[in-house]
Design an enzyme around this catalytic site. Structure first.
Site, PDB file in Angstrom:
ATOM      1  CE  LYS A   1       0.441   3.475   4.883  1.00 32.70           C
ATOM      2  NZ  LYS A   1       0.167   3.593   6.289  1.00 32.70           N
TER       3      LYS A   1
ATOM      4  N   GLY B   1       2.208   2.295  10.697  1.00 29.03           N
ATOM      5  CA  GLY B   1       3.085   3.448  10.519  1.00 29.03           C
ATOM      6  C   GLY B   1       3.737   3.923  11.805  1.00 29.03           C
TER       7      GLY B   1
ATOM      8  CB  SER C   1       5.257  -1.573  11.899  1.00 28.62           C
ATOM      9  OG  SER C   1       4.734  -0.274  12.136  1.00 28.62           O
TER      10      SER C   1
ATOM     11  CD  GLU D   1      -3.506  -2.800   7.407  1.00 27.55           C
ATOM     12  OE1 GLU D   1      -2.406  -3.003   6.920  1.00 27.55           O
ATOM     13  OE2 GLU D   1      -4.156  -1.766   7.207  1.00 27.55           O
TER      14      GLU D   1
ATOM     15  CG  ASN E   1      -1.680   1.243   1.454  1.00 27.61           C
ATOM     16  OD1 ASN E   1      -1.852   2.019   0.509  1.00 27.61           O
ATOM     17  ND2 ASN E   1      -2.149   1.470   2.674  1.00 27.61           N
TER      18      ASN E   1
ATOM     19  CG  HIS F   1      -5.829   1.541   5.087  1.00 19.45           C
ATOM     20  ND1 HIS F   1      -5.397   2.473   5.998  1.00 19.45           N
ATOM     21  CD2 HIS F   1      -4.787   0.690   4.890  1.00 19.45           C
ATOM     22  CE1 HIS F   1      -4.137   2.201   6.319  1.00 19.45           C
ATOM     23  NE2 HIS F   1      -3.747   1.126   5.671  1.00 19.45           N
TER      24      HIS F   1
ATOM     25  CD  GLU G   1      -2.987   5.241   6.791  1.00 20.89           C
ATOM     26  OE1 GLU G   1      -2.984   5.322   5.547  1.00 20.89           O
ATOM     27  OE2 GLU G   1      -2.022   4.785   7.435  1.00 20.89           O
TER      28      GLU G   1
END
Ligand code: PEP
Length: 257
Positions: free
Chosen positions: A11, A175, A215, A169, A9, A97, A99
Site C-alpha cells: 500500500k 485492514g 487480515s 478480498e 501489497n 483493489h 481501496e
C-alpha cells in the site's frame, strides 16, 4: 495442481530506503523457499519499484505494482502505464483493489480496461473482487461477485484468462483485523471458480489461481490455505514486516494440494 501465489501489497507504506531494507531482508530469508511450488510477489509503491526490481533481479521473487492506467502514454497527469511498469521491472500488477474502488472511483468497467492493457503488455494481473459489509449483511455477496466477474472480464478469452490471478478480498476484512472464516472464504472461492467454469469451462476454471485477502496473518494462513479453492493470499499489513511475511510464505509453501 495450482501453484500457490502469495503477494505482499505494501500500500502507501515504505520510502525508498525502507523498501530496500524490506526487500533485501525478504530475499535473504526466502532464498531457500521452493519456488517451484510457491510464487512470491512484492508490490511496493511506485516510487520504490525500480530499486526493489534491482534487489529482486537475482532472486525468484516477483515484482508487482499496486495499480496502473490503461493507456500506454499521453496527457494523463499522475497516471502510470503498463509499459512504464514493465520498464521499472514489474511482472505483475494489482487491478481493482477495493481501496481503489472505494477511494478512487474505480469500477468494473475501469477494471476491465486495465485488465486488457495489463494482458496486452504481458503483466500478470491480480484482479481483486469482494463485497463490502453492507452487501454481505444484505445477502448480496454472490450478486456483487457475479457482477464483478461478468463486467470485469468482458472480452477476456480463455487463453488470456489462464494468465489472470483473482484475489477474493471481502472489503470488511481488509485492514480491520477481521478475517473471513475459512468456511466463508471457501464458499466464495468456490462460487468464483464455478462462475469461471460457466464462462470458460471446467479445465480453465480449475487452473485459475484464487487468492484470499483480508487480515491474513501467520496465525490464520494455514486454515485458509487448507481450503480446496484457496490458492494463496494477497497480504496487506502483514507483508510490511519480514517476520510475518516470511512466516506466511513458509507456512503456505508447506500446504500441498
Ligand atoms: C490488502 O491490502 O489487499 C489486504 C488484504 O490488506 P490486509 O491484509 O491488511 O487486510
Amino acid at each position: 495442481m495450482r501453484k500457490t501465489i502469495i503477494a505482499g501489497n505494501w500500500k502507501m507504506y515504505k520510502n525508498i530506503t525502507e523498501a530496500i531494507e524490506l526487500s533485501n531482508g525478504l530475499k535473504r530469508e526466502l532464498f531457500k523457499l521452493d519456488f517451484e511450488s510457491t510464487e512470491v510477489v512484492l508490490c511496493p509503491p511506485f516510487t520504490a519499484l525500480a530499486e526493489v526490481a534491482e534487489i529482486l533481479s537475482e532472486s525468484d521473487i516477483g515484482l508487482g505494482a499496486q495499480n496502473m492506467y490503461w493507456q500506454d502514454e499521453g496527457a494523463f497527469t499522475g497516471e502510470v502505464s503498463a509499459l512504464m511498469l514493465k520498464d521499472a521491472g514489474c511482472q505483475y500488477v494489482i487491478i481493482g483493489h477495493s481501496e481503489r474502488r472505494q477511494f478512487f472511483a474505480e469500477s468494473n468497467e475501469t477494471v476491465n480496461k486495465k485488465l486488457k492493457a495489463a494482458l496486452k503488455h504481458e503483466l500478470t494481473p491480480i484482479v481483486c473482487l469482494g463485497e463490502n459489509l453492507q452487501e454481505r449483511e444484505l445477502n448480496k455477496t454472490f450478486t456483487v461477485i457475479q457482477d464483478q466477474i461478468k463486467q470485469g472480464l468482458i472480452d477476456i478469452d480463455a487463453e488470456q484468462m489462464q494468465k489472470v490471478v483473482i484475489a477474493y478480498e471481502p472489503v470488511w476484512a481488509i485492514g480491520t483485523g477481521k478475517t473471513a472464516t475459512p468456511k466463508q472464504a471457501q464458499e466464495v472461492h468456490k462460487y468464483i471458480r464455478d462462475s469461471l467454469k460457466k464462462i470458460y469451462g471446467d479445465d480453465l476454471a480449475q487452473s485459475v489461481r484464487i487468492q484470499y485477502g483480508g487480515s491474513v496473518k501467520p496465525e490464520n494462513i494455514l486454515e485458509l490455505m487448507a481450503q480446496p479453492d484457496v490458492d494463496g493470499a494477497l497480504v496487506g499489513g502483514a507483508s510490511l514486516k519480514i517476520d510475518s511475511f516470511v512466516a506466511i510464505v513458509t507456512k503456505s509453501s508447506e500446504v500441498r494440494k
